[in-house]
Design an enzyme around this catalytic site. Structure first.
Site, PDB file in Angstrom:
ATOM      1  N   GLU A   1      -3.281  -3.166  -7.039  1.00 45.17           N
ATOM      2  CA  GLU A   1      -3.568  -4.324  -6.185  1.00 45.17           C
ATOM      3  C   GLU A   1      -2.595  -4.246  -5.025  1.00 45.17           C
ATOM      4  OE1 GLU A   1      -5.997  -6.308  -6.514  1.00 45.17           O
ATOM      5  OE2 GLU A   1      -6.571  -6.340  -8.615  1.00 45.17           O
TER       6      GLU A   1
ATOM      7  N   GLU B   1      -0.088  -6.399   8.396  1.00 49.30           N
ATOM      8  CA  GLU B   1      -0.040  -7.513   7.444  1.00 49.30           C
ATOM      9  C   GLU B   1       1.275  -8.272   7.651  1.00 49.30           C
ATOM     10  OE1 GLU B   1       0.835  -6.423   3.431  1.00 49.30           O
ATOM     11  OE2 GLU B   1      -0.390  -8.019   2.581  1.00 49.30           O
TER      12      GLU B   1
ATOM     13  N   GLY C   1       2.034   1.823  -3.468  1.00 48.27           N
ATOM     14  CA  GLY C   1       0.873   2.217  -4.266  1.00 48.27           C
ATOM     15  C   GLY C   1       0.580   3.705  -4.124  1.00 48.27           C
TER      16      GLY C   1
ATOM     17  N   CYS D   1      -1.032 -12.122  -0.945  1.00 46.84           N
ATOM     18  CA  CYS D   1      -1.800 -10.916  -0.575  1.00 46.84           C
ATOM     19  C   CYS D   1      -3.156 -11.288  -0.022  1.00 46.84           C
ATOM     20  CB  CYS D   1      -1.933 -10.013  -1.789  1.00 46.84           C
ATOM     21  SG  CYS D   1      -2.597 -10.866  -3.213  1.00 46.84           S
TER      22      CYS D   1
ATOM     23  N   THR E   1       0.841  -1.205   0.000  1.00 49.43           N
ATOM     24  CA  THR E   1       0.000   0.000   0.000  1.00 49.43           C
ATOM     25  C   THR E   1       0.877   1.256   0.000  1.00 49.43           C
ATOM     26  OG1 THR E   1      -1.816  -1.179   1.065  1.00 49.43           O
ATOM     27  CG2 THR E   1      -1.816   1.217   1.289  1.00 49.43           C
TER      28      THR E   1
HETATM   29  P1  NAD Z   1       6.696  -3.348  -2.653  1.00 57.17           P
HETATM   30  O1  NAD Z   1       5.634  -2.313  -2.685  1.00 57.17           O
HETATM   31  O2  NAD Z   1       7.815  -3.177  -1.717  1.00 57.17           O
HETATM   32  O3  NAD Z   1       7.361  -3.509  -4.094  1.00 57.17           O
HETATM   33  C1  NAD Z   1       6.589  -3.791  -5.241  1.00 57.17           C
HETATM   34  C2  NAD Z   1       7.279  -3.221  -6.470  1.00 57.17           C
HETATM   35  O4  NAD Z   1       7.252  -1.794  -6.431  1.00 57.17           O
HETATM   36  C3  NAD Z   1       8.733  -3.603  -6.626  1.00 57.17           C
HETATM   37  O5  NAD Z   1       8.944  -3.940  -7.988  1.00 57.17           O
HETATM   38  C4  NAD Z   1       9.471  -2.324  -6.267  1.00 57.17           C
HETATM   39  O6  NAD Z   1      10.721  -2.188  -6.888  1.00 57.17           O
HETATM   40  C5  NAD Z   1       8.531  -1.280  -6.789  1.00 57.17           C
HETATM   41  N1  NAD Z   1       8.693   0.053  -6.205  1.00 57.17           N
HETATM   42  C6  NAD Z   1       9.174   0.375  -4.994  1.00 57.17           C
HETATM   43  N2  NAD Z   1       9.111   1.709  -4.805  1.00 57.17           N
HETATM   44  C7  NAD Z   1       8.567   2.236  -5.926  1.00 57.17           C
HETATM   45  C8  NAD Z   1       8.203   3.546  -6.326  1.00 57.17           C
HETATM   46  N3  NAD Z   1       8.397   4.595  -5.542  1.00 57.17           N
HETATM   47  N4  NAD Z   1       7.624   3.704  -7.538  1.00 57.17           N
HETATM   48  C9  NAD Z   1       7.374   2.643  -8.324  1.00 57.17           C
HETATM   49  N5  NAD Z   1       7.715   1.384  -8.009  1.00 57.17           N
HETATM   50  C10 NAD Z   1       8.295   1.178  -6.809  1.00 57.17           C
HETATM   51  O7  NAD Z   1       5.886  -4.716  -2.404  1.00 57.17           O
HETATM   52  P2  NAD Z   1       6.496  -6.177  -2.154  1.00 57.17           P
HETATM   53  O8  NAD Z   1       7.080  -6.197  -0.777  1.00 57.17           O
HETATM   54  O9  NAD Z   1       7.302  -6.607  -3.316  1.00 57.17           O
HETATM   55  O10 NAD Z   1       5.175  -7.072  -2.170  1.00 57.17           O
HETATM   56  C11 NAD Z   1       4.464  -7.400  -1.038  1.00 57.17           C
HETATM   57  C12 NAD Z   1       3.205  -6.565  -0.933  1.00 57.17           C
HETATM   58  O11 NAD Z   1       2.438  -6.726  -2.121  1.00 57.17           O
HETATM   59  C13 NAD Z   1       2.279  -6.983   0.186  1.00 57.17           C
HETATM   60  O12 NAD Z   1       1.756  -5.843   0.821  1.00 57.17           O
HETATM   61  C14 NAD Z   1       1.171  -7.731  -0.520  1.00 57.17           C
HETATM   62  O13 NAD Z   1      -0.056  -7.751   0.172  1.00 57.17           O
HETATM   63  C15 NAD Z   1       1.090  -6.997  -1.801  1.00 57.17           C
HETATM   64  N6  NAD Z   1       0.487  -7.823  -2.832  1.00 57.17           N
HETATM   65  C16 NAD Z   1      -0.768  -7.526  -3.258  1.00 57.17           C
HETATM   66  C17 NAD Z   1      -1.374  -8.328  -4.202  1.00 57.17           C
HETATM   67  C18 NAD Z   1      -2.768  -8.044  -4.680  1.00 57.17           C
HETATM   68  O14 NAD Z   1      -3.201  -8.639  -5.656  1.00 57.17           O
HETATM   69  N7  NAD Z   1      -3.480  -7.121  -4.066  1.00 57.17           N
HETATM   70  C19 NAD Z   1      -0.691  -9.423  -4.725  1.00 57.17           C
HETATM   71  C20 NAD Z   1       0.601  -9.699  -4.263  1.00 57.17           C
HETATM   72  C21 NAD Z   1       1.180  -8.874  -3.325  1.00 57.17           C
END
Ligand code: NAD
Length: 469
Positions: free
Chosen positions: A243, A375, A226, A277, A223
């Site tokens: 997501e 989470e 996001g 997730c 989040t």
């Molecule tokens: P994260 O947000 O740390 O990273 C996700 C991606 O975002 C990575 O590729 C990262 O390099 C990129 N990123 C980081 N900072 C950024 C920025 N400022 N601008 C653009 N991109 C950037 O998430 P994570 O730790 O890899 O994944 C785990 C999280 O994802 C958990 O919170 C999980 O619930 C969620 N998730 C959600 C779903 C869903 O369908 N809702 C599915 C899988 C995982």
């Protein structure tokens, strides 16, 4: 690319030029990921932009044919892909893990290729004639997480391709090889420039989400990230599908048969070793069945093997990275320190290689404990007692996220009534986390917005245009 070694050789950076990728189960270096820069991203976006009109001009039928061939290519390389995924992500080959994920990737690609999407005649009454079409957006950026790297990439890539867009993917820094390999296999079939992978860090992700030539970002991740993407995409008014994180509740009603639901409860919570997730992360159990549910769940959980993913017997694996291991450790400690009763697990073995945290069940946890409120994204489930359904619903709905949830009951109608009162994008009954390529999926509240899968998912990768007249 018919062996794991040949697949890896295709995508790994030359020694000395890349970044080491480590197997989280063993600490061994498995390969080097290329380190792409912001200017590499810009070049990829230019290539994607150049390729897009030709790809769109192929039309739905031809694009679908090519996507189906790409799905066949994934199936043909399924075992090397699964072997790589296991070594990089950590998830075992067997169970609902690496082989399952590769199968999901080709399955979702096929579904997006085969789902009909006709222009919709909104009105045709002699006086008015209006038809709603979905046109390509242009270049789509896809940013993904490390938990299901291949499958989630396909969820982002497949509808984008089908709708006539080209795609630049930025995988997680933790699992770039899996996505590079998957796309290399798809690109045996797809025209050049249609799907490219840029293996960069969050700076590259930030550039992608503000890039003036990218029309839409598909994002799956936390989040917090996001929210950063919403901000950085604002100046170009990008379309977004977000997501984001979840912290799914399950509510067990008093009329369940504890032994009958125990196995499904277990997999709802512990699929992908809890790094999912929409996994069950907080379990609310009615007082009248509380002890029986705890006992039945502990019995199932105690017998599910965890270990190195390449061992065919294991179906649970390590946490993917040290940061995640530390989060799970901190949250489990918080529950123990507040008097939570450990039914199983609770502490990592300090002598074990890899980021293994044992399957952990903690009963008698207060709802305000951090293990419930945050989470945890790992193999740890807090079990909270309730005596009044309204109280359970208030606890389930009390967070600012709402991805999935579940209601467990032997009375399906009653469960559906309870489900209608739960604030979540999907509420499952007597299961948790099952997804299907034709059933829309998405979150409410701070779990994000936009839907993936099925017809709704295709529409999200098009620009709506009404021809009126
Ligand atoms: P994260 O947000 O740390 O990273 C996700 C991606 O975002 C990575 O590729 C990262 O390099 C990129 N990123 C980081 N900072 C950024 C920025 N400022 N601008 C653009 N991109 C950037 O998430 P994570 O730790 O890899 O994944 C785990 C999280 O994802 C958990 O919170 C999980 O619930 C969620 N998730 C959600 C779903 C869903 O369908 N809702 C599915 C899988 C995982």
């Amino acid at each position: 690319m018919d062996t794991f070694e040949s697949l890896l050789a295709e995508i790994t950076a030359a020694p000395g030029t890349g970044r080491d990728i480590v197997n989280p189960a063993t600490g061994e270096v498995i390969g080097q990921a290329p380190v792409h820069s912001v200017s590499d991203l810009d070049a990829a976006v230019s290539r994607a932009r150049a390729a897009q009109p030709g790809w769109a001009a192929l039309g739905h039928e031809r694009r679908s044919e090519l996507m189906l061939q790409a799905a066949d290519a994934i199936d043909a390389a399924a075992e090397p892909l699964a072997q790589l995924l296991t070594r990089e992500q950590g998830k075992p080959l067997n169970g609902p893990n690496a082989r399952f994920e590769v199968g999901g990737a080709s399955g979702w690609l096929r579904a997006a290729a085969s789902t009909p999407l006709e222009p919709q005649t909104v009105i045709d009454d002699g006086e008015n004639h209006a038809v709603l079409h979905y046109r390509p957006i242009g270049v789509v950026g896809a940013i993904g997480p490390w938990n299901w790297p291949m499958m989630i990439s396909v969820w982002q890539i497949a509808p984008a391709l089908r709708m006539g867009n080209t795609v630049v993917v930025k995988p997680s820094e933790y699992t770039p090889l899996s996505v590079l390999a998957l796309v290399a296999v798809m690109n045996q079939v797809l025209p050049e420039g249609v799907v490219q992978v840029i293996s960069g860090d969050r700076e590259v992700g930030a550039r992608l989400s503000s890039h003036p030539e990218i029309g839409k970002v598909m994002f799956t991740g936390s989040t917090a990230t996001g929210k950063a993407i919403i901000r950085s995409s604002a100046d170009t008014v990008k379309r977004l599908t977000l997501e984001l994180g979840g912290n799914d509740a399950g509510i067990v009603l008093p009329d369940v048969d504890p032994k009958a639901i125990a196995e499904d409860l277990f997999w709802g919570a512990f699929i992908n070793t809890g790094q999912t997730c929409a996994a069950l992360k907080r379990l609310y159990v009615h007082d009248s069945v509380y002890d029986e549910v705890c006992a039945a769940l502990a019995e199932v959980a105690a017998n599910v093997p965890m270990g190195v993913g390449t061992d065919e017997n294991n179906v649970l694996g390590p946490l993917q990275n040290k940061q995640q291991f530390d989060i799970v450790t901190r949250l489990v400690d918080a529950a123990k320190n507040a008097g939570g009763r450990v039914l199983l697990g609770g502490e990592a073995d300090a002598d074990q290689a890899g980021y293994f945290f044992p399957t952990t069940l903690i009963a008698d946890v207060d709802n305000d404990n951090p293990l419930v409120q945050e989470e945890q994204f790992g193999p740890a489930l807090p079990i909270v007692r309730y005596s009044d359904l309204d109280e359970a619903l208030a606890m389930a709905n009390g967070l600012d996220v709402g991805l999935g949830a579940s209601v467990w009951s032997s009375d399906r109608d009653k469960a559906r009534d309870v489900a209608a009162r739960v604030q979540a994008g999907t509420v499952w009954i007597n299961s948790h986390g099952g997804i299907h390529p034709m059933i829309p999926f998405g979150g409410v509240k701070q779990s994000g917005y936009g839907l993936e899968f099925g017809v709704e998912g295709l529409k999200a990768l098009g620009v709506p245009q009404v021809i009126n007249g």
